[in-house]
Write an enzyme that holds these catalytic residues in place. Sequence first.
Site: not given
Ligand code: FAD
Ligand code: NAI
Length: 460
Positions: A141, A176, A315, A439
């Site tokens: 994504s 957000g 993830a 505990h």
């Molecule tokens: P991605 O990790 O997005 O990997 C996709 C890969 O595909 C990328 O490296 C990209 O470069 C590659 N790619 C795309 N298109 C192509 C192409 N055409 N050719 C070759 N390569 C390509 N989730 C958790 O569970 N716990 C967390 O604590 C957590 N923290 C997060 C914090 C942040 C700031 C963010 C942004 C996300 C977080 N997430 C967390 C969400 C988590 O990162 C994603 O759910 C997870 O990475 C999804 O894995 P994926 O393999 O589907 O995709």
């Molecule tokens: P999110 O979907 O968790 O939250 C987005 C928030 O923005 C919502 O509360 C929504 O109501 C608000 N929002 C939307 N439009 C808005 C607007 N115009 N003005 C004000 N508020 C608005 O999305 P987020 O935090 O960007 O995370 C993206 C994804 O990454 C999530 O789906 C999450 O699962 C994943 N992620 C997971 C983590 C974890 O597992 N600890 C850590 C970070 C990300």
Amino acid sequence: MASYDVIIIGGGPGGYVCAIRCAQLGLKTACVEGRETLGGTCLNVGCIPSKALLHASEMVHETAHNFETMGIATGGVTVDWEKMLGHKSAVIESNVKGIEFLFKKNKVDWLKGWGKITAKGEVTVGDETHSAKNIVIATGSEVSPLKGVEVDEERVVSSTGALALKEIPKSMVVIGAGVIGLELGSVYKRLGTDVTVVEFLDAITPGMDAEVQRQFRKLLEKQGIKFVMGAAVQGVEKGDSLKVSYKLRKDDSEASIDTDVVLLATGRRPYTEGLGLDGVGVEMTERGQVKGSHGKTNVDGIWVIGDVTTGPMLAHKAEDEGIAVAESIAGQKGHVNYDVIPGVIYTAPEVASVGLTEEQLKEQGRKYKAGKFQFMANGRAKANLVTDGFVKLLADAETDRLLGAHIIGPAAGELIHEICVAMEFGASAEDVARTCHAHPTFSEAVREAALACGDGAIHS
Ligand code: FAD
Ligand code: NAI
């Protein structure tokens, strides 16, 4: 032209785990990744770097707030931001190199570059075309854009820029109140930034148990994070400072906040650019997700996992789908239990949940009982000065089968797994209550909540 049993496009947690499992199952496997390093969003700009900064900033907070009470004199804490970022980068490096090592160990070919599905069973990377009996889409994504907010990754940042700011800003507006906004907002708040979160809805972390939402917001407010709720951000104007304008939903009144940095955290969207899905007729949802059923798309031999398909963007969900698809390709019965996928927010305190919320149970008209236990009454929490929060377990009113758990408090992200395992085994609240818990541990709060589903907790 090399030929493979499986080519996986994307080397994130979904893709790299799928590749390793495929290779373990004896399939000739390649993984295409366009980034310089493996590990995807999660290892490079997501889960791992954010947790490194969350932990480091939590240490700053702990030192400044609890050490004196515990009789530890530090002479004051200072933050070397450059070094903290260096620590974060070192953690990323060690993790992504680890995946490279695992690829070599399992004989997975890393095809470096951006992949395109040029025909059924055919993936092109740069000038080279490879054939594969199976193709797995694992492209993940990207940040969803917001009208009027132009991300430059310097002052108006997405999570990627927020993980690499040149300096700790004096003020930050987070758009957000979801997972990213609250985790990264917490990091900067603890490092001294004045943080205001502007949220469209009336509650933070949409979809979570309402009681947890309320308590979570209170605790974040106690830490000094400010919230503007029910506000739709209209745009960000760039001058010497940034002006974030918003409209309150209740009366359409307009207001603005001046700030140094804006973090856009209003969600992520599936990434399929340049993948050639149209050409091979892969079906998508209205939200741009690749449609899949047990990892199968509508095109034979093309599979999908992770953020790019439906379901929570997590993830561990991507990893589990990667394993299931690998097993299905190898002729086994790959399976993911979507009812038991935990969600964790790594703030302090942590927030964790699995299964159904009370709101969902009410909506379904299902009879349930709730057992709750406050960390205030947990000996270990008292000793560690982390008494905020509670454990809430939900169980079927008649059968006592566990249906959900919602925890806010110390180590919530670890505690939740006891309930995940219990739910996988179809356990009752009584099963958890009758299991001896050491505990003094935080886990005793889980047992007490299980007891509270029955005759009552001992310590409350
Ligand atoms: P991605 O990790 O997005 O990997 C996709 C890969 O595909 C990328 O490296 C990209 O470069 C590659 N790619 C795309 N298109 C192509 C192409 N055409 N050719 C070759 N390569 C390509 N989730 C958790 O569970 N716990 C967390 O604590 C957590 N923290 C997060 C914090 C942040 C700031 C963010 C942004 C996300 C977080 N997430 C967390 C969400 C988590 O990162 C994603 O759910 C997870 O990475 C999804 O894995 P994926 O393999 O589907 O995709
Ligand atoms: P999110 O979907 O968790 O939250 C987005 C928030 O923005 C919502 O509360 C929504 O109501 C608000 N929002 C939307 N439009 C808005 C607007 N115009 N003005 C004000 N508020 C608005 O999305 P987020 O935090 O960007 O995370 C993206 C994804 O990454 C999530 O789906 C999450 O699962 C994943 N992620 C997971 C983590 C974890 O597992 N600890 C850590 C970070 C990300």
